[in-house]
Design a protein around this motif. Sequence first.
Motif, short mmCIF file in Angstrom:
data_model
loop_
_atom_site.label_atom_id
_atom_site.label_comp_id
_atom_site.label_asym_id
_atom_site.label_seq_id
_atom_site.Cartn_x
_atom_site.Cartn_y
_atom_site.Cartn_z
N GLU A 102 22.20 -16.96 22.32
CA GLU A 102 23.61 -16.62 22.21
C GLU A 102 24.06 -15.66 23.32
OE1 GLU A 102 22.08 -17.86 18.23
OE2 GLU A 102 21.38 -16.61 19.91
N ASN A 103 23.13 -14.89 23.87
CA ASN A 103 23.45 -13.91 24.92
C ASN A 103 22.73 -14.23 26.23
OD1 ASN A 103 25.01 -11.72 23.34
ND2 ASN A 103 23.22 -12.05 22.06
N ALA A 104 22.50 -15.51 26.48
CA ALA A 104 21.66 -15.93 27.60
C ALA A 104 22.19 -15.43 28.95
CB ALA A 104 21.53 -17.45 27.61
N ALA A 105 23.51 -15.48 29.16
CA ALA A 105 24.05 -15.11 30.46
C ALA A 105 23.85 -13.62 30.73
CB ALA A 105 25.53 -15.47 30.53
N GLN A 106 24.20 -12.78 29.76
CA GLN A 106 24.01 -11.35 29.94
C GLN A 106 22.53 -10.98 30.04
OE1 GLN A 106 25.95 -8.14 30.11
NE2 GLN A 106 27.05 -9.77 31.17
N PHE A 107 21.71 -11.64 29.23
CA PHE A 107 20.28 -11.37 29.27
C PHE A 107 19.71 -11.70 30.65
CE2 PHE A 107 15.79 -11.98 28.61
CZ PHE A 107 15.45 -11.06 27.62
N ALA A 108 20.08 -12.85 31.19
CA ALA A 108 19.59 -13.24 32.52
C ALA A 108 20.06 -12.26 33.59
CB ALA A 108 20.06 -14.66 32.84
N LEU A 109 21.30 -11.79 33.46
CA LEU A 109 21.81 -10.81 34.42
C LEU A 109 21.01 -9.52 34.36
CD1 LEU A 109 23.98 -9.95 36.46
CD2 LEU A 109 25.43 -9.31 34.52
N LEU A 110 20.68 -9.07 33.16
CA LEU A 110 19.89 -7.86 33.01
C LEU A 110 18.46 -8.04 33.53
CD1 LEU A 110 21.22 -6.73 29.53
CD2 LEU A 110 21.46 -5.46 31.68
N VAL A 111 17.91 -9.24 33.40
CA VAL A 111 16.61 -9.54 33.99
C VAL A 111 16.68 -9.35 35.51
CG1 VAL A 111 14.94 -11.37 34.47
CG2 VAL A 111 15.78 -11.04 32.14
N ALA A 112 17.76 -9.88 36.12
CA ALA A 112 17.92 -9.75 37.57
C ALA A 112 18.07 -8.28 37.98
CB ALA A 112 19.14 -10.55 38.02
N VAL A 113 18.84 -7.52 37.19
CA VAL A 113 19.01 -6.10 37.50
C VAL A 113 17.68 -5.37 37.42
CG1 VAL A 113 20.06 -3.94 36.70
CG2 VAL A 113 21.44 -6.02 36.82
N ASN A 114 16.87 -5.69 36.41
CA ASN A 114 15.59 -5.00 36.31
C ASN A 114 14.62 -5.39 37.42
OD1 ASN A 114 14.38 -2.99 34.53
ND2 ASN A 114 12.74 -4.49 34.29
N ALA A 115 14.76 -6.61 37.94
CA ALA A 115 13.97 -6.97 39.11
C ALA A 115 14.31 -6.07 40.30
CB ALA A 115 14.20 -8.44 39.47
N LEU A 116 15.59 -5.74 40.44
CA LEU A 116 16.00 -4.85 41.52
C LEU A 116 15.48 -3.43 41.28
CD1 LEU A 116 19.65 -6.17 41.89
CD2 LEU A 116 17.75 -6.57 43.47
N VAL A 117 15.42 -3.02 40.00
CA VAL A 117 14.83 -1.72 39.68
C VAL A 117 13.37 -1.68 40.15
CG1 VAL A 117 14.22 -0.11 37.83
CG2 VAL A 117 16.35 -1.41 37.68
N GLY A 118 12.61 -2.72 39.82
CA GLY A 118 11.22 -2.78 40.24
C GLY A 118 11.06 -2.83 41.74
#
Length: 422
Positions: free
Chosen positions: A15-31
């Motif tokens: 149900e929250n796939a788009a926001q979840f995927a965006l947050l995955v991308a943001v955390n990749a940038l954190v790493g």
Amino acid sequence: MSTRANRAPVLGLRENAAQFALLVAVNALVGGMVGQQQTVLPLLAESTFALTGYAYIFTYVAAFGVTKAIANYFAGTFSDRYGRKPVLLVGWLFAIPVPIMLIVAPNWAWVVAANVLLGINQGLTWSTTVVMKIDLVGPDRRGLAMGLNEAAGYGAVAITSLLAGYLAEQHGLRPAPFLLGLAYLALALLLSGAFVHETRDHAHLEATQHTESEHGHLGADLTSRQIAIQTSLKEPALASASHTGLVNNLNFGLSWGLFPLLFATADLTTSQIGLLFALYPGVWGAGQLITGGLSDRIGRKHLITTGMAVQATALAVIAASSGFTGWAVGTALLGAGTAMVYPTLLAVIGDIAHPLWRGRAVGVYRVWRDLGYAVGAILGGVVADLIDLRAAVWAAAAASACTAVLVAIRMYETHQPLRHHD
């Protein structure tokens, strides 16, 4: 976009796939912000600043670990009080000077200062993306959510470490590797500011649906002090997770400062050292794509116990080896053991913590976990100076083995295998 952001929250990964995927991308940038420097800084310390004492070289890791640990606590407290997105954005603002300071640093104190800022950035941004993903997915898929989150973050550490090692070999230790950080920073500010939505309402929704766990519930109205005591000492699963997280990151902190120097004793090239260092977070990151979801199906405890035992074995292999092949096997095995532990510990916190104080519990856990960076750096530096580099790795192997035994004795299973998806 405002309509989507303000609509009634719904729990679930799909149900929250788009926001979840965006947050995955943001955390990749954190790493990626960490990965830009991991291969390069130990080499820079020796070749540019003529530092030879291991304890002194590891000061930047200790500074990073302590400030990240403190920032984790405030990330949890502020995200519960003010919301997740403001904390995320403030975290990225602290990162702005970091690549520039590393590029122009005239002495090692600048490097340490940059890592203080990087620690604040990592504590605020990584903690917040963890809490936001747990908010979105609800109770059934916490392990999978944490696996995806940590896979993105540490996969980016691995890829960026590899890229930074290549750039350093081709163009020198400065400035080329740190230009990656500038690019990551610009993209992260854009995504976090313009596209990430607040998720605190999802936690409030889950709180209205929250039921007593079969292990007994700590309640919704704990004070911050009570949450800290339960997560640090009293509650067996929460306290075991905090202790295990510290030892896990002890291994990571020690590897960060020590592995490049150990690998350099075999006259390996900078790119070979970068590849060896990338294997650890690379296997770690990719493995979490499997282990996070697996913990939802088979439970948490046995993955954590086995993972710490595997880490102890891996460190013994690294300490006993003296060339590329043995070190490659050891670092890959270390990544596999870490993959079993890392997302699963975060899922344990989500299992036990009430949604209304989840952010603070995650923050306290991550305080203990990320103090491991400093403990690993200090332990590694002191033992390496007093004895040698390999003795420091053996010490970490012993700590990991003891932790596996303690988890087996004290931690209970916090999650029953999924029933309503069978």
